[in-house]
Structure formats: structure tokens, C-alpha cells
Scaffold this active site. Structure first.
Site, PDB file in Angstrom:
ATOM      1  N   GLY A  63       0.533  -1.221   0.299  1.00 13.96           N
ATOM      2  CA  GLY A  63      -0.062   0.225   0.214  1.00 13.96           C
ATOM      3  C   GLY A  63       0.842   1.314  -0.021  1.00 13.96           C
ATOM      4  N   GLY A  64       2.028   1.689  -0.830  1.00 13.12           N
ATOM      5  CA  GLY A  64       2.518   2.026  -0.887  1.00 13.12           C
ATOM      6  C   GLY A  64       1.482   3.101  -1.390  1.00 13.12           C
ATOM      7  N   ASP A  86       1.283  -1.280  -4.587  1.00  9.98           N
ATOM      8  CA  ASP A  86       0.062  -0.163  -4.332  1.00  9.98           C
ATOM      9  C   ASP A  86      -0.544  -1.662  -5.633  1.00  9.98           C
ATOM     10  OD1 ASP A  86      -2.005   1.053  -4.301  1.00  9.98           O
ATOM     11  OD2 ASP A  86      -0.462   1.698  -2.454  1.00  9.98           O
ATOM     12  N   PHE A 114      -2.410  -6.718  -0.764  1.00 12.19           N
ATOM     13  CA  PHE A 114      -1.947  -7.010   0.081  1.00 12.19           C
ATOM     14  C   PHE A 114      -2.715  -8.432   0.831  1.00 12.19           C
ATOM     15  CE2 PHE A 114      -2.415  -2.706   1.093  1.00 12.19           C
ATOM     16  CZ  PHE A 114      -4.017  -3.424   1.631  1.00 12.19           C
ATOM     17  N   ARG A 129       2.551   1.210   5.841  1.00 10.78           N
ATOM     18  CA  ARG A 129       2.349   3.014   6.377  1.00 10.78           C
ATOM     19  C   ARG A 129       1.207   3.460   6.511  1.00 10.78           C
ATOM     20  NH1 ARG A 129       2.939   7.389   4.589  1.00 10.78           N
ATOM     21  NH2 ARG A 129       4.167   9.392   6.495  1.00 10.78           N
ATOM     22  N   HIS A 133      -4.890   0.666   9.680  1.00  7.14           N
ATOM     23  CA  HIS A 133      -5.822   1.620  10.613  1.00  7.14           C
ATOM     24  C   HIS A 133      -6.709   2.119   9.418  1.00  7.14           C
ATOM     25  CE1 HIS A 133      -4.833   6.076   8.711  1.00  7.14           C
ATOM     26  NE2 HIS A 133      -4.827   5.343   7.958  1.00  7.14           N
TER      27      HIS A 133
HETATM   28  C1  SAM Z   1      -3.827   5.756   4.230  1.00  7.82           C
HETATM   29  S1  SAM Z   1      -3.114   5.673   1.887  1.00  7.82           S
HETATM   30  C2  SAM Z   1      -1.346   5.016   2.133  1.00  7.82           C
HETATM   31  C3  SAM Z   1      -0.140   5.050   1.208  1.00  7.82           C
HETATM   32  C4  SAM Z   1       0.934   4.929   1.608  1.00  7.82           C
HETATM   33  N1  SAM Z   1       1.418   3.868   2.079  1.00  7.82           N
HETATM   34  C5  SAM Z   1       1.557   6.244   2.571  1.00  7.82           C
HETATM   35  O1  SAM Z   1       2.296   5.957   4.134  1.00  7.82           O
HETATM   36  O2  SAM Z   1       0.967   7.528   1.811  1.00  7.82           O
HETATM   37  C6  SAM Z   1      -3.036   3.845   1.739  1.00  7.82           C
HETATM   38  C7  SAM Z   1      -2.867   3.164   0.893  1.00  7.82           C
HETATM   39  O3  SAM Z   1      -3.349   0.973   0.395  1.00  7.82           O
HETATM   40  C8  SAM Z   1      -4.226   1.479  -0.966  1.00  7.82           C
HETATM   41  N2  SAM Z   1      -3.997   0.280  -0.929  1.00  7.82           N
HETATM   42  C9  SAM Z   1      -5.193  -0.307  -0.441  1.00  7.82           C
HETATM   43  N3  SAM Z   1      -6.450  -1.241  -1.015  1.00  7.82           N
HETATM   44  C10 SAM Z   1      -4.708  -2.383  -0.682  1.00  7.82           C
HETATM   45  C11 SAM Z   1      -4.733  -3.524  -1.421  1.00  7.82           C
HETATM   46  N4  SAM Z   1      -5.999  -4.811  -1.573  1.00  7.82           N
HETATM   47  N5  SAM Z   1      -3.534  -3.896  -2.402  1.00  7.82           N
HETATM   48  C12 SAM Z   1      -2.576  -3.138  -1.967  1.00  7.82           C
HETATM   49  N6  SAM Z   1      -2.499  -1.539  -2.138  1.00  7.82           N
HETATM   50  C13 SAM Z   1      -3.857  -0.840  -1.152  1.00  7.82           C
HETATM   51  C14 SAM Z   1      -4.286   2.349  -1.329  1.00  7.82           C
HETATM   52  O4  SAM Z   1      -4.488   2.451  -2.836  1.00  7.82           O
HETATM   53  C15 SAM Z   1      -3.663   3.544  -0.580  1.00  7.82           C
HETATM   54  O5  SAM Z   1      -1.990   4.052  -1.489  1.00  7.82           O
END
Ligand code: SAM
Length: 238
Positions: A63-64, A86, A114, A129, A133
Site C-alpha cells: 500500500g505504498g 500498491d 496485499f 505505512r 488503520h
Molecule cells: C492511506 S494510503 C497510505 C499510502 C502510503 N503507504 C503512505 O504512507 O503514504 C493507503 C494505500 O493503500 C492502498 N491500498 C488499498 N487497498 C489495497 C490493497 N488491497 N492492496 C494494496 N494496496 C492497497 C491504497 O491504494 C493507498 O495507496
């Protein structure tokens, strides 16, 4: 993840991130990307932790987002080999954006959901990161379980979030306001929450008794980025 105020208000049965993927949400996605980019320490702050504090090595991040944190990390620590993961849509956009402003560190981008088995085996560190939550407990455990087959003995799993103090220690006033706001936001959008140290420790335990909660590190000047560290003490034959 479908039982949320977001679902009721928007008349959708889609979890938030699936809903966000819809074509008509393009402007909102751009806005969220900018917001995520703002929630991070910049390079100099990162230099305050790293090898001395948190043992970051070959690092894979679930989830980068736009990879902002990873880019800073790779810049401050050029010896790191960093893979940002991501959803496909986010990675496509990030790779496109990078063409205009390539970072200096060793960093690659990979589409990965993920909830599926982690394809990058044997990394020193798996760093998630601001992911947990956004998910209820059962989903957090599934995300950790999907990592297990990739983990070598001694691999570190780092989860970066707010750390919520026990109720008796939670002060009133403006100091804890951002944390409380985020807690309410994650409830409304995802049926999730910010968690205490014990709650994170239990998530690791539920995923695997071999995922042993080790320590907490506080990123300087960034209360949102407390880092929970678990070490894998199982013996995968990878
Ligand atoms: C709150 S953002 C955090 C982004 C980054 N890790 C940061 O710290 O700025 C959550 C991220 O999780 C990704 N995400 C949501 N569901 C996901 C999944 N099933 N697999 C991979 N990434 C996912 C979203 O696209 C988003 O970029």
C-alpha cells in the site's frame, strides 16, 4: 469493510478503495494522493531513524501510495533496495509521475494486492505505512497472513501508524485531536480504527505465533508514524 458510514452515505456496497477506483472518482483520487504525500516526514527527518533505530534493509512496502515515503527513504539510505507495492491503478500513475521527477535511490514499483500472497520473498523488512488503520481487525490479520509464506527467519514486519494511548492516558485538548479525528475518519470510511500497542501486538499474534512483537519506534516529529516492529521467528524454507 462494507459496513461503514461511507457505504450508507454513498449508497454503495463497495468498500472504500473499490469505490474510489470508479471512473467518476478521478478528481478525488488525485486529491487523496496529494494528501497522502503530505503526511510524511521529509528526508532530513528520516535521517533521524533508519539503521540506528529501526533496522530497515531490503524493504518492501504494501500500500505504498505514490511512493513518497519510500522515495525519501531510498534517497537518505542509497544502500537500501526498496520495492513499493500498491494497487495496479496507483502503481501505473506513480510510474508515470516518476518519469518527470525520478528519485536518486534504488527503488522499483510493483502492482500487488496485499490480500494476495506476497510475491517478494526473503526481504529483510516488510513495511506497511498507514494501511492497518484503514482495515478492521480480521482484514489486518489476513494482510499479515499473506506475508507469512515470504518471510525468512528474522525478517522484520513494520507497521507504521498512530499509537493510541490507553484511555486513562489519553489527554484532552488539541494535542490528541488529529489522532481522534483520524480514528473517527477510519471508522466512518472503513469500519476500522486507530489502535493501541496491545491491539497491534494481538494482530501479529493472531496472524502467527511466530510473528513476535518486538518494539515500538517513534519517528521524530511525526506522531502519525510510530513504527510497530515484529520479527518473524518461524522457519520458512524459501
Ligand atoms: C492511506 S494510503 C497510505 C499510502 C502510503 N503507504 C503512505 O504512507 O503514504 C493507503 C494505500 O493503500 C492502498 N491500498 C488499498 N487497498 C489495497 C490493497 N488491497 N492492496 C494494496 N494496496 C492497497 C491504497 O491504494 C493507498 O495507496
Amino acid at each position: 469493510m462494507t459496513e461503514s458510514a461511507h457505504g450508507v452515505a454513498r449508497h454503495t456496497a463497495l468498500p472504500f478503495y473499490d469505490w474510489l477506483d470508479r471512473e467518476d472518482n478521478t478528481p478525488l483520487r488525485a486529491c487523496l494522493g496529494r494528501g497522502d504525500g503530505g503526511h510524511q516526514p521529509r528526508g532530513p527527518a528520516l535521517a533521524g531513524y533508519g539503521p540506528a533505530g529501526v533496522p530497515l534493509g531490503d524493504t518492501t512496502g504494501g500500500g505504498g501510495g505514490g511512493g513518497h515515503f519510500a522515495r525519501d527513504l531510498a534517497e537518505v539510505y542509497p544502500a537500501f533496495s526498496v520495492i513499493v507495492q500498491d494497487l495496479p491503478r496507483v502503481i501505473r500513475q506513480t510510474v508515470e509521475d516518476q518519469k518527470n521527477s525520478p528519485g536518486s535511490g534504488s527503488i522499483t514499483y510493483q502492482a500487488h494486492n496485499f490480500f494476495a500472497e506476497q510475491p517478494v520473498k526473503n526481504a529483510d523488512v516488510y513495511f506497511m505505512r498507514h494501511i492497518f488503520h484503514n482495515h478492521p481487525d480480521a482484514e489486518c490479520v489476513k494482510i499479515l497472513e499473506a506475508l507469512l509464506p515470504a518471510l525468512k527467519q528474522g525478517a522484520r514486519v513494520l507497521v507504521s501508524e498512530y499509537i493510541v494511548p490507553p484511555p486513562a492516558e489519553l489527554t484532552g485538548g488539541l494535542g490528541s485531536k488529529p489522532m481522534r479525528q483520524m480514528d473517527l475518519l477510519t471508522m466512518a470510511l472503513f469500519n476500522a480504527k486507530e489502535r493501541t500497542k496491545d491491539e497491534y501486538s494481538r494482530l501479529f499474534q493472531q496472524a502467527s505465533p511466530a510473528l513476535v512483537f518486538q518494539d515500538i519506534h517513534q519517528v521524530p516529529d511525526d506522531p502519525r508514524s510510530c513504527i510497530f516492529e515484529a520479527v518473524y521467528q518461524g522457519a520458512n524454507d524459501i
